[in-house]
Design a protein around this motif. Structure first.
Motif, PDB file in Angstrom:
ATOM      1  N   SER A 230      -0.658  -3.122   5.908  1.00 49.21           N
ATOM      2  CA  SER A 230      -0.703  -1.752   5.080  1.00 49.21           C
ATOM      3  C   SER A 230      -1.272  -0.673   6.014  1.00 49.21           C
ATOM      4  CB  SER A 230      -1.129  -1.914   3.898  1.00 49.21           C
ATOM      5  OG  SER A 230      -0.641  -3.094   3.097  1.00 49.21           O
TER       6      SER A 230
ATOM      7  N   GLU B 184      13.962  -5.290   2.957  1.00 52.13           N
ATOM      8  CA  GLU B 184      14.764  -4.418   3.034  1.00 52.13           C
ATOM      9  C   GLU B 184      15.722  -4.553   4.385  1.00 52.13           C
ATOM     10  OE1 GLU B 184      11.288  -2.876   1.001  1.00 52.13           O
ATOM     11  OE2 GLU B 184      11.396  -4.294   2.910  1.00 52.13           O
TER      12      GLU B 184
ATOM     13  N   LYS C  30       5.782  -8.189  -1.959  1.00 52.90           N
ATOM     14  CA  LYS C  30       6.687  -9.080  -2.700  1.00 52.90           C
ATOM     15  C   LYS C  30       6.756 -10.346  -2.620  1.00 52.90           C
ATOM     16  CE  LYS C  30       8.300  -5.385  -5.038  1.00 52.90           C
ATOM     17  NZ  LYS C  30       7.891  -5.156  -6.550  1.00 52.90           N
TER      18      LYS C  30
ATOM     19  N   ASN D  91       7.896  -6.333   3.071  1.00 51.27           N
ATOM     20  CA  ASN D  91       8.550  -5.291   2.219  1.00 51.27           C
ATOM     21  C   ASN D  91       7.867  -4.281   2.912  1.00 51.27           C
ATOM     22  OD1 ASN D  91       6.684  -6.754   0.360  1.00 51.27           O
ATOM     23  ND2 ASN D  91       6.879  -4.583  -0.452  1.00 51.27           N
ATOM     24  N   ASP D  92       8.390  -3.135   2.492  1.00 51.73           N
ATOM     25  CA  ASP D  92       7.878  -1.735   2.861  1.00 51.73           C
ATOM     26  C   ASP D  92       6.568  -1.577   2.016  1.00 51.73           C
ATOM     27  OD1 ASP D  92       7.103   0.922   3.551  1.00 51.73           O
ATOM     28  OD2 ASP D  92       9.272   1.655   3.584  1.00 51.73           O
ATOM     29  N   LEU D  93       5.362  -1.803   2.665  1.00 50.74           N
ATOM     30  CA  LEU D  93       4.101  -1.781   1.875  1.00 50.74           C
ATOM     31  C   LEU D  93       3.734  -0.312   1.860  1.00 50.74           C
ATOM     32  CD1 LEU D  93       2.251  -5.034   3.544  1.00 50.74           C
ATOM     33  CD2 LEU D  93       3.604  -4.627   1.485  1.00 50.74           C
ATOM     34  N   ARG D  94       4.429   0.737   2.192  1.00 53.95           N
ATOM     35  CA  ARG D  94       4.104   2.101   1.961  1.00 53.95           C
ATOM     36  C   ARG D  94       4.434   2.680   0.665  1.00 53.95           C
ATOM     37  NH1 ARG D  94       7.363   4.375   7.174  1.00 53.95           N
ATOM     38  NH2 ARG D  94       8.848   2.678   5.900  1.00 53.95           N
ATOM     39  N   LYS D  95       5.403   1.788   0.094  1.00 51.20           N
ATOM     40  CA  LYS D  95       6.043   2.164  -1.179  1.00 51.20           C
ATOM     41  C   LYS D  95       5.599   1.042  -2.480  1.00 51.20           C
ATOM     42  CE  LYS D  95       9.930   4.066   1.096  1.00 51.20           C
ATOM     43  NZ  LYS D  95      11.516   4.125   1.384  1.00 51.20           N
ATOM     44  N   ASP D  96       5.435  -0.051  -2.103  1.00 45.72           N
ATOM     45  CA  ASP D  96       5.208  -1.033  -2.890  1.00 45.72           C
ATOM     46  C   ASP D  96       4.106  -2.063  -2.728  1.00 45.72           C
ATOM     47  OD1 ASP D  96       5.495  -2.378  -5.483  1.00 45.72           O
ATOM     48  OD2 ASP D  96       7.752  -2.556  -5.053  1.00 45.72           O
ATOM     49  N   LYS D  97       4.097  -2.837  -3.688  1.00 40.82           N
ATOM     50  CA  LYS D  97       2.900  -3.995  -3.263  1.00 40.82           C
ATOM     51  C   LYS D  97       3.595  -5.033  -2.691  1.00 40.82           C
ATOM     52  CE  LYS D  97      -0.107  -3.228  -7.282  1.00 40.82           C
ATOM     53  NZ  LYS D  97      -0.655  -3.731  -8.659  1.00 40.82           N
TER      54      LYS D  97
END
Length: 242
Positions: free
Chosen positions: A234, A82, A216, A208-214
């Protein structure tokens, strides 16, 4: 004396640690004015020069988050994909609140952890700020404690010895394995870390933002322990709900 010499050598190396991958434009700020070569005194000069402006700029963000300025603790959540760093804070209520976001001004490497000196990778993991550097050639900087214990453990298992280091969060718009945020952002965070204290500053660097997605990150060429690392990251992100 040996500890002081080690710190001094690390900081001097910081002057040339990151270079030559320009990206987004950098916000101009008043050049820092240092009249001493003493680290502690130079840090105080920087805080005096930028402290009032930093407070003026940041206080509205803290007020909206209902957090006193300066706070008791801060967390710097960095997301490589991001291309941003989130500033979080908490006070006596012990509830983390998001304060604001700083976009990267430059980046290097790919998703995945740093493994070796010269691989241009921004590290991934749960870190701390070792030192703040008023003499940085990239305006102002904060040294990341890479390699941390987890990095060293995995390297020892795999026989890797040249792990690299001298990783910083800094100003300007250049990066080779460092996190460049521009001079304005670097100045704000420098002052804030000095006020709050390095021991009250958390740093999480995620692919990447592991709060929102797996994750990458492509695991094809990554070490087998990377999923364990991402599980740690995480878990570290859980208090910072979005």
């Amino acid at each position: 004396m040996r500890i002081k010499i080690t710190i001094l050598v690390s900081m001097l190396l910081a002057i040339s640690a990151c270079s030559t991958v320009p990206s987004k434009s950098n916000t101009a700020v008043t050049p820092k004015k240092l009249t001493t070569s003493n680290w502690e005194q130079a840090t105080k000069q920087v805080v005096r020069q930028y402290g009032q402006e930093t407070a003026k700029d940041l206080q509205p963000y803290f007020q909206r988050a209902n957090i006193a300025y300066p706070p008791k603790e801060i967390a710097l959540l960095t997301f490589k994909k991001e291309q941003k760093l989130e500033l979080w804070a908490q006070d006596n209520m012990k509830t983390w609140r998001m304060i604001r976001t700083y976009p990267f001004t430059a980046s290097s490497g790919t998703l995945g952890p740093k493994l070796a000196e010269g691989d241009y990778q921004i590290p991934e993991g749960i870190y701390r700020i070792n030192h703040i550097n008023p003499f940085s050639s990239y305006h102002l900087s904060m040294m990341v404690d890479y390699p941390n214990e987890f990095d060293r453990q995995q390297a020892q298992k795999e026989g890797r010895t040249q792990l690299g280091g001298e990783v910083f969060i800094h100003g300007n718009a250049l990066s080779v394995g460092c996190i460049a945020l521009g001079d304005k952002a670097a100045g704000e965070l420098f002052v804030l870390v000095d006020q709050v204290g390095k021991h009250n500053t958390q740093l999480i660097i995620a692919p990447n933002d592991l709060r929102k997605d797996k994750p990458k990150t492509s695991l094809r060429n990554q070490p087998a322990w990377v999923p364990e690392l991402y599980a740690q990251i995480s878990e570290g992100l859980q208090p910072f709900a979005v």
